[in-house]
Design an enzyme around this catalytic site. Structure first.
Site, PDB file in Angstrom:
ATOM      1  N   ASN A 115       0.920  -1.202   0.030  1.00 53.21           N
ATOM      2  CA  ASN A 115       0.108   0.133   0.153  1.00 53.21           C
ATOM      3  C   ASN A 115       1.059   1.377   0.091  1.00 53.21           C
ATOM      4  O   ASN A 115       1.469   1.407   1.054  1.00 53.21           O
ATOM      5  CB  ASN A 115      -1.004   0.034   1.265  1.00 53.21           C
ATOM      6  CG  ASN A 115      -1.648   1.202   1.434  1.00 53.21           C
ATOM      7  OD1 ASN A 115      -1.819   2.069   0.677  1.00 53.21           O
ATOM      8  ND2 ASN A 115      -2.229   1.308   2.455  1.00 53.21           N
ATOM      9  N   TRP A 116       1.138   1.797  -1.013  1.00 51.76           N
ATOM     10  CA  TRP A 116       1.890   2.904  -1.321  1.00 51.76           C
ATOM     11  C   TRP A 116       1.367   4.241  -0.620  1.00 51.76           C
ATOM     12  O   TRP A 116       2.150   5.264  -0.422  1.00 51.76           O
ATOM     13  CB  TRP A 116       2.329   3.455  -2.770  1.00 51.76           C
ATOM     14  CG  TRP A 116       3.142   2.170  -3.482  1.00 51.76           C
ATOM     15  CD1 TRP A 116       3.574   1.161  -2.869  1.00 51.76           C
ATOM     16  CD2 TRP A 116       3.437   2.425  -4.778  1.00 51.76           C
ATOM     17  NE1 TRP A 116       4.533   0.581  -3.793  1.00 51.76           N
ATOM     18  CE2 TRP A 116       4.363   1.064  -5.041  1.00 51.76           C
ATOM     19  CE3 TRP A 116       3.250   3.201  -5.787  1.00 51.76           C
ATOM     20  CZ2 TRP A 116       4.797   0.769  -6.194  1.00 51.76           C
ATOM     21  CZ3 TRP A 116       3.869   2.946  -7.293  1.00 51.76           C
ATOM     22  CH2 TRP A 116       4.685   1.982  -7.211  1.00 51.76           C
TER      23      TRP A 116
ATOM     24  N   HIS B 172      -9.763   1.158   5.260  1.00 55.25           N
ATOM     25  CA  HIS B 172      -8.368   1.312   5.975  1.00 55.25           C
ATOM     26  C   HIS B 172      -8.593   2.169   7.268  1.00 55.25           C
ATOM     27  O   HIS B 172      -9.183   3.156   7.078  1.00 55.25           O
ATOM     28  CB  HIS B 172      -7.164   1.807   4.793  1.00 55.25           C
ATOM     29  CG  HIS B 172      -5.977   1.894   5.456  1.00 55.25           C
ATOM     30  ND1 HIS B 172      -5.224   2.608   6.328  1.00 55.25           N
ATOM     31  CD2 HIS B 172      -4.820   1.131   5.172  1.00 55.25           C
ATOM     32  CE1 HIS B 172      -4.092   2.342   6.709  1.00 55.25           C
ATOM     33  NE2 HIS B 172      -3.741   1.214   5.971  1.00 55.25           N
TER      34      HIS B 172
ATOM     35  N   GLU C 120      -6.725   4.664   8.148  1.00 57.03           N
ATOM     36  CA  GLU C 120      -6.531   6.037   7.924  1.00 57.03           C
ATOM     37  C   GLU C 120      -7.706   6.602   7.233  1.00 57.03           C
ATOM     38  O   GLU C 120      -7.911   7.855   7.460  1.00 57.03           O
ATOM     39  CB  GLU C 120      -5.367   6.160   6.775  1.00 57.03           C
ATOM     40  CG  GLU C 120      -4.201   5.927   7.807  1.00 57.03           C
ATOM     41  CD  GLU C 120      -2.935   5.191   6.988  1.00 57.03           C
ATOM     42  OE1 GLU C 120      -3.072   5.422   5.617  1.00 57.03           O
ATOM     43  OE2 GLU C 120      -1.907   4.768   7.407  1.00 57.03           O
TER      44      GLU C 120
ATOM     45  N   GLU D  79      -5.158  -4.850  10.534  1.00 59.01           N
ATOM     46  CA  GLU D  79      -4.159  -3.857  10.960  1.00 59.01           C
ATOM     47  C   GLU D  79      -4.380  -3.181  12.201  1.00 59.01           C
ATOM     48  O   GLU D  79      -5.003  -2.464  12.345  1.00 59.01           O
ATOM     49  CB  GLU D  79      -4.168  -3.067   9.819  1.00 59.01           C
ATOM     50  CG  GLU D  79      -3.652  -3.539   8.248  1.00 59.01           C
ATOM     51  CD  GLU D  79      -3.327  -2.523   7.342  1.00 59.01           C
ATOM     52  OE1 GLU D  79      -2.368  -2.785   6.744  1.00 59.01           O
ATOM     53  OE2 GLU D  79      -3.649  -1.293   7.286  1.00 59.01           O
TER      54      GLU D  79
ATOM     55  N   SER E 209       3.879  -2.038  10.313  1.00 60.83           N
ATOM     56  CA  SER E 209       5.310  -2.179  10.553  1.00 60.83           C
ATOM     57  C   SER E 209       5.834  -3.479  10.199  1.00 60.83           C
ATOM     58  O   SER E 209       6.726  -3.912  10.809  1.00 60.83           O
ATOM     59  CB  SER E 209       5.423  -1.649  11.968  1.00 60.83           C
ATOM     60  OG  SER E 209       5.113  -0.380  11.998  1.00 60.83           O
TER      61      SER E 209
ATOM     62  N   GLY F 134       2.952  -1.032   4.086  1.00 63.45           N
ATOM     63  CA  GLY F 134       2.926   0.201   3.916  1.00 63.45           C
ATOM     64  C   GLY F 134       4.372   0.804   3.615  1.00 63.45           C
ATOM     65  O   GLY F 134       4.852   0.566   2.608  1.00 63.45           O
ATOM     66  N   GLY F 135       5.074   1.302   4.501  1.00 64.01           N
ATOM     67  CA  GLY F 135       6.261   2.062   4.274  1.00 64.01           C
ATOM     68  C   GLY F 135       7.427   1.019   3.719  1.00 64.01           C
ATOM     69  O   GLY F 135       8.039   1.537   2.615  1.00 64.01           O
TER      70      GLY F 135
HETATM   71  P1  13P Z   1       3.170   0.474   7.895  1.00 61.72           P
HETATM   72  O1  13P Z   1       3.664  -0.854   6.963  1.00 61.72           O
HETATM   73  O2  13P Z   1       3.858   1.593   7.145  1.00 61.72           O
HETATM   74  O3  13P Z   1       3.103   0.363   9.124  1.00 61.72           O
HETATM   75  O4  13P Z   1       1.700   0.456   7.065  1.00 61.72           O
HETATM   76  C1  13P Z   1       0.901  -0.460   7.221  1.00 61.72           C
HETATM   77  C2  13P Z   1      -0.386  -0.212   6.150  1.00 61.72           C
HETATM   78  O5  13P Z   1      -1.202   0.781   6.702  1.00 61.72           O
HETATM   79  C3  13P Z   1      -0.529  -1.013   5.282  1.00 61.72           C
HETATM   80  O6  13P Z   1      -2.029  -0.637   4.884  1.00 61.72           O
END
Ligand code: 13P
Length: 263
Positions: free
Chosen positions: A20-21, A108, A110, A180, A226, A247-248
């Protein structure tokens, strides 16, 4: 293998690593990352594990074009709850399908947090995706305070039941779930492999109770939060963890490919 909730046939379940960019990169950077991942991926021919890349909307087409001949799949990060019409700025599930976008993240944390997305809205988005043959990657997970108060199972149960449990057995089979924990997203704090396993087993139990053993055992349940090159192998080794939503680390082609190879 028996995990305490019954027989587990892992052959039926797809292993998946999805990147997930989020809202990162410009067009040129996105193109470069796609190209580097494709170079590393080479001529892999296996559909298991599945690699999915979820770039921002404007980069979807370069993704579907570059991965056209490959087994790499492209996913979106969100979708409209409407089917089409006068909704400025929205992108419909039918549009995604027409661009060969096969997956789409919904729910998600966010979006739940910054855009006030409710379970009812997420339910409508899931329906739009399923009607248009785009596979939803449905995200759920508790906040830190909820875990501190021992409410993580209750929270995840309501998120899943409010947005998914109206679906028929045939419908829910076309979906992927990502657990998540919000406290682990972008914080460097990863759930321990045992914490992830415990929640994934719980989700599978919910599916078994609501639907049946087959639905529960065939559901791919991904861990996100993470997840990185150091911890992926141990997390993915748990019997109820079928991969990750990254994510990251998905912004680094080397790291993402390494995580993809961590089964
Ligand atoms: P991180 O891997 O940066 O913690 O993000 C996880 C995420 O929200 C993937 O959707």
């Amino acid at each position: 293998m028996n995990n305490g909730f019954g027989f587990v046939n892992l052959d039926m379940r797809k292993k998946i690593v999805a990147g997930n960019w989020k809202m990162n990169l410009n067009f040129q950077e996105a193109e470069e990352i796609f190209e580097s991942i494709i170079d590393l991926y080479g001529d892999e021919d296996s559909e298991n594990p599945i690699m999915i890349i979820c770039p921002p909307y404007p980069f979807l087409e370069v993704g579907t074009d570059l991965t056209d001949e490959l087994k790499i799949c492209i996913g979106a990060q969100d979708v409209s709850s409407h089917s089409g019409g006068a909704y400025t700025g929205e992108v419909s599930a039918a549009m995604l399908d027409s661009m060969d976008v096969e997956y789409c993240i919904v729910g998600h944390s966010e979006r739940r947090k910054h855009f006030n997305e409710s379970s009812a809205l997420i339910k409508e988005k899931v329906e739009q995706l399923l009607e248009n043959d785009v596979c939803p990657i449905f995200c759920c997970g508790e906040q830190l305070e909820e875990r501190q108060h021992g409410k993580e199972f209750e929270v995840v149960k309501s998120q899943i039941s409010e947005s998914l449990f109206h679906l028929s057995k045939d419908e829910i089979e076309n979906l992927v779930i990502a657990y998540e924990p919000v406290w682990a997203i972008g914080t460097g704090l990863t759930a321990t492999p045992d914490q992830a396993e415990e929640m994934h087993a719980f989700i599978r139990k919910l599916l078994k109770e609501k639907y049946d053993e087959k639905v529960a055992e065939n559901m791919s349940i991904l861990y996100g939060g993470s997840c990185n090159v150091k911890n992926a192998r141990e997390i993915f080794s748990k019997p109820n963890v079928d991969g990750g939503l990254i994510g990251g680390a998905s912004l680094s082609p080397d790291d993402f490919y390494h995580i993809y190879k961590s089964f």
